[in-house]
Design an enzyme around this catalytic site. Sequence first.
Site, PDB file in Angstrom:
ATOM      1  N   LYS A 168       8.309  -2.653  11.921  1.00 13.52           N
ATOM      2  CA  LYS A 168       8.170  -1.507  11.007  1.00 13.52           C
ATOM      3  C   LYS A 168       6.796  -1.536  10.373  1.00 13.52           C
ATOM      4  O   LYS A 168       6.293  -2.610  10.016  1.00 13.52           O
ATOM      5  CB  LYS A 168       9.242  -1.561   9.932  1.00 13.52           C
ATOM      6  CG  LYS A 168      10.612  -1.276  10.491  1.00 13.52           C
ATOM      7  CD  LYS A 168      11.587  -0.837   9.426  1.00 13.52           C
ATOM      8  CE  LYS A 168      12.925  -0.548  10.060  1.00 13.52           C
ATOM      9  NZ  LYS A 168      13.235   0.873  10.124  1.00 13.52           N
ATOM     10  N   SER A 169       6.182  -0.357  10.269  1.00 11.82           N
ATOM     11  CA  SER A 169       4.854  -0.262   9.673  1.00 11.82           C
ATOM     12  C   SER A 169       4.649   1.155   9.164  1.00 11.82           C
ATOM     13  O   SER A 169       5.127   2.118   9.787  1.00 11.82           O
ATOM     14  CB  SER A 169       3.798  -0.571  10.743  1.00 11.82           C
ATOM     15  OG  SER A 169       2.527  -0.152  10.301  1.00 11.82           O
ATOM     16  N   ARG A 185       2.052   2.662   9.371  1.00 13.05           N
ATOM     17  CA  ARG A 185       1.195   3.311  10.375  1.00 13.05           C
ATOM     18  C   ARG A 185       1.993   3.845  11.570  1.00 13.05           C
ATOM     19  O   ARG A 185       1.445   4.627  12.353  1.00 13.05           O
ATOM     20  CB  ARG A 185       0.116   2.343  10.852  1.00 13.05           C
ATOM     21  CG  ARG A 185      -0.957   2.098   9.797  1.00 13.05           C
ATOM     22  CD  ARG A 185      -2.166   1.375  10.367  1.00 13.05           C
ATOM     23  NE  ARG A 185      -3.285   1.400   9.436  1.00 13.05           N
ATOM     24  CZ  ARG A 185      -3.608   0.406   8.606  1.00 13.05           C
ATOM     25  NH1 ARG A 185      -2.898  -0.707   8.599  1.00 13.05           N
ATOM     26  NH2 ARG A 185      -4.638   0.508   7.783  1.00 13.05           N
ATOM     27  N   GLN A 230     -10.347  -2.816   1.451  1.00 16.85           N
ATOM     28  CA  GLN A 230      -9.920  -3.515   2.675  1.00 16.85           C
ATOM     29  C   GLN A 230     -10.011  -2.632   3.927  1.00 16.85           C
ATOM     30  O   GLN A 230      -9.595  -3.050   5.000  1.00 16.85           O
ATOM     31  CB  GLN A 230      -8.515  -4.108   2.506  1.00 16.85           C
ATOM     32  CG  GLN A 230      -7.389  -3.095   2.453  1.00 16.85           C
ATOM     33  CD  GLN A 230      -6.067  -3.755   2.105  1.00 16.85           C
ATOM     34  OE1 GLN A 230      -5.881  -4.230   0.988  1.00 16.85           O
ATOM     35  NE2 GLN A 230      -5.143  -3.815   3.055  1.00 16.85           N
ATOM     36  N   GLY A 255       4.758 -10.335   3.967  1.00 16.07           N
ATOM     37  CA  GLY A 255       5.478 -10.281   5.238  1.00 16.07           C
ATOM     38  C   GLY A 255       4.808 -11.118   6.315  1.00 16.07           C
ATOM     39  O   GLY A 255       3.573 -11.186   6.389  1.00 16.07           O
ATOM     40  N   MET A 286       0.837  -1.204   0.000  1.00 19.72           N
ATOM     41  CA  MET A 286       0.000   0.000   0.000  1.00 19.72           C
ATOM     42  C   MET A 286       0.870   1.251   0.000  1.00 19.72           C
ATOM     43  O   MET A 286       0.379   2.356   0.262  1.00 19.72           O
ATOM     44  CB  MET A 286      -0.934  -0.011   1.212  1.00 19.72           C
ATOM     45  CG  MET A 286      -1.911  -1.180   1.150  1.00 19.72           C
ATOM     46  SD  MET A 286      -3.464  -0.839   1.957  1.00 19.72           S
ATOM     47  CE  MET A 286      -2.923  -0.552   3.612  1.00 19.72           C
ATOM     48  N   GLU A 318      11.763  -0.302   5.392  1.00 16.75           N
ATOM     49  CA  GLU A 318      12.701  -1.432   5.262  1.00 16.75           C
ATOM     50  C   GLU A 318      12.006  -2.788   5.255  1.00 16.75           C
ATOM     51  O   GLU A 318      12.569  -3.767   4.763  1.00 16.75           O
ATOM     52  CB  GLU A 318      13.751  -1.391   6.375  1.00 16.75           C
ATOM     53  CG  GLU A 318      14.790  -0.286   6.216  1.00 16.75           C
ATOM     54  CD  GLU A 318      14.355   1.005   6.900  1.00 16.75           C
ATOM     55  OE1 GLU A 318      13.136   1.207   7.122  1.00 16.75           O
ATOM     56  OE2 GLU A 318      15.235   1.829   7.204  1.00 16.75           O
ATOM     57  N   GLY A 319      10.801  -2.875   5.830  1.00 17.97           N
ATOM     58  CA  GLY A 319      10.043  -4.128   5.763  1.00 17.97           C
ATOM     59  C   GLY A 319       9.700  -4.461   4.321  1.00 17.97           C
ATOM     60  O   GLY A 319       9.975  -5.564   3.823  1.00 17.97           O
ATOM     61  N   HIS A 320       9.127  -3.486   3.622  1.00 17.30           N
ATOM     62  CA  HIS A 320       8.815  -3.676   2.199  1.00 17.30           C
ATOM     63  C   HIS A 320      10.101  -3.928   1.410  1.00 17.30           C
ATOM     64  O   HIS A 320      10.142  -4.773   0.512  1.00 17.30           O
ATOM     65  CB  HIS A 320       8.143  -2.424   1.627  1.00 17.30           C
ATOM     66  CG  HIS A 320       6.869  -2.019   2.304  1.00 17.30           C
ATOM     67  ND1 HIS A 320       6.797  -0.924   3.132  1.00 17.30           N
ATOM     68  CD2 HIS A 320       5.630  -2.552   2.276  1.00 17.30           C
ATOM     69  CE1 HIS A 320       5.548  -0.799   3.572  1.00 17.30           C
ATOM     70  NE2 HIS A 320       4.820  -1.772   3.080  1.00 17.30           N
TER      71      HIS A 320
HETATM   72  P1  AMP Z   1       1.430  -2.957   3.492  1.00 11.78           P
HETATM   73  O1  AMP Z   1       1.986  -1.902   2.594  1.00 11.78           O
HETATM   74  O2  AMP Z   1       1.402  -2.580   4.939  1.00 11.78           O
HETATM   75  O3  AMP Z   1       0.115  -3.505   2.992  1.00 11.78           O
HETATM   76  O4  AMP Z   1       2.450  -4.179   3.441  1.00 11.78           O
HETATM   77  C1  AMP Z   1       2.822  -4.750   2.225  1.00 11.78           C
HETATM   78  C2  AMP Z   1       3.593  -6.030   2.508  1.00 11.78           C
HETATM   79  O5  AMP Z   1       4.750  -5.728   3.279  1.00 11.78           O
HETATM   80  C3  AMP Z   1       2.762  -7.050   3.322  1.00 11.78           C
HETATM   81  O6  AMP Z   1       3.013  -8.345   2.816  1.00 11.78           O
HETATM   82  C4  AMP Z   1       3.311  -6.864   4.707  1.00 11.78           C
HETATM   83  O7  AMP Z   1       3.191  -8.035   5.515  1.00 11.78           O
HETATM   84  C5  AMP Z   1       4.771  -6.557   4.427  1.00 11.78           C
HETATM   85  N1  AMP Z   1       5.358  -5.850   5.566  1.00 11.78           N
HETATM   86  C6  AMP Z   1       4.908  -4.715   6.162  1.00 11.78           C
HETATM   87  N2  AMP Z   1       5.675  -4.388   7.231  1.00 11.78           N
HETATM   88  C7  AMP Z   1       6.614  -5.355   7.318  1.00 11.78           C
HETATM   89  C8  AMP Z   1       7.696  -5.598   8.224  1.00 11.78           C
HETATM   90  N3  AMP Z   1       7.954  -4.801   9.254  1.00 11.78           N
HETATM   91  N4  AMP Z   1       8.481  -6.685   8.018  1.00 11.78           N
HETATM   92  C9  AMP Z   1       8.220  -7.524   6.987  1.00 11.78           C
HETATM   93  N5  AMP Z   1       7.220  -7.350   6.097  1.00 11.78           N
HETATM   94  C10 AMP Z   1       6.428  -6.287   6.263  1.00 11.78           C
END
Ligand code: AMP
Length: 292
Positions: A195-196, A198, A72, A158, A41, A46-48
């Site tokens: 990491k998020s 949000r 969603q 993730g 999204m 760094e997670g992404h």
């Molecule tokens: P999002 O943009 O929050 O919808 O996340 C996109 C993808 O990145 C999803 O598969 C999440 O699970 C993954 N993701 C988000 N934060 C993390 C994190 N801290 N570590 C690993 N993967 C992550």
Amino acid sequence: METIVLKRHDSIKRVKTVGEVRKQIKKWKREGFTIGLVPTMGFLHEGHESLIKRAAEENDKVVVSVFVNPTQFGENEDLGSYPRDIKRDEVLCKKAGANLIFNPEPSEMYYKDASTVVNVNGLTEGLCGARRPVHFGGVCLVVSKLFNIVTPDRAYFGEKDAQQLAVIKKMVKDLNFDIEIVGCPIVREFDGLAKSSRNTYLSFEERKAASILNESLILAKKALNLGERNVGRIKDMINEKLSSEILTRIDYIEIVDSLSLEPVQSISSSILVAIAVYIGRTRLIDNFTFKV
Ligand code: AMP
């Protein structure tokens, strides 16, 4: 080594339409390239980045979708305020080795007269699904559309969103998508906070308090490693730790079977310990799996 360096300097394209993605994918498939997809999204961190890097290691071409998916989000959730910065995302994607960014408008993804739903029963009923009734229907709809648009060999998700990962794996199995789903470990801040995107909602005080989520899970993991097998006691331990921080409001603390996501009465196989906690007005999630 040389290949990776070349990949990192590949040019990156950003497109907004399904037609442009399909044209590029057809070209790559004609040339015999494998394709990895990383659905996001946006407001990347760094997670992404870890997902994109993994995809770049395992595939010839990497597509990152950046789409704040309206279906969603529930009515009182943060669709309007969700952070967005596509220019910054593009820089991170390029650095991490992506080749194509798909950044559609909602009108490109959802026809006005669309009437198809994609629901995975069972796995979506507990944990976050119980609190966010429309969430996983929206996730499954957008992910299945992305799978049909990009037709990747592999897609990367993730473990931070453990329920989402389980639901997507089940959907892929049930609907015969010919796509390998790759789960990637949680990437954390210096103090353990997952990491998020949000996390940017948190004030200075809230951000400091938010490390309590991971700290409570570390306590539980330690107890499990020392042989504690009583579900109630582990939940109490997490509850007590989280409640010691004044800014927290617990949404749930659950211990479930890591495959069925059904609550367990005793700890005898592979379990998922998952929590959702409000810090101020921001809802954060975290988890770990433990195998006996
Ligand atoms: P999002 O943009 O929050 O919808 O996340 C996109 C993808 O990145 C999803 O598969 C999440 O699970 C993954 N993701 C988000 N934060 C993390 C994190 N801290 N570590 C690993 N993967 C992550």
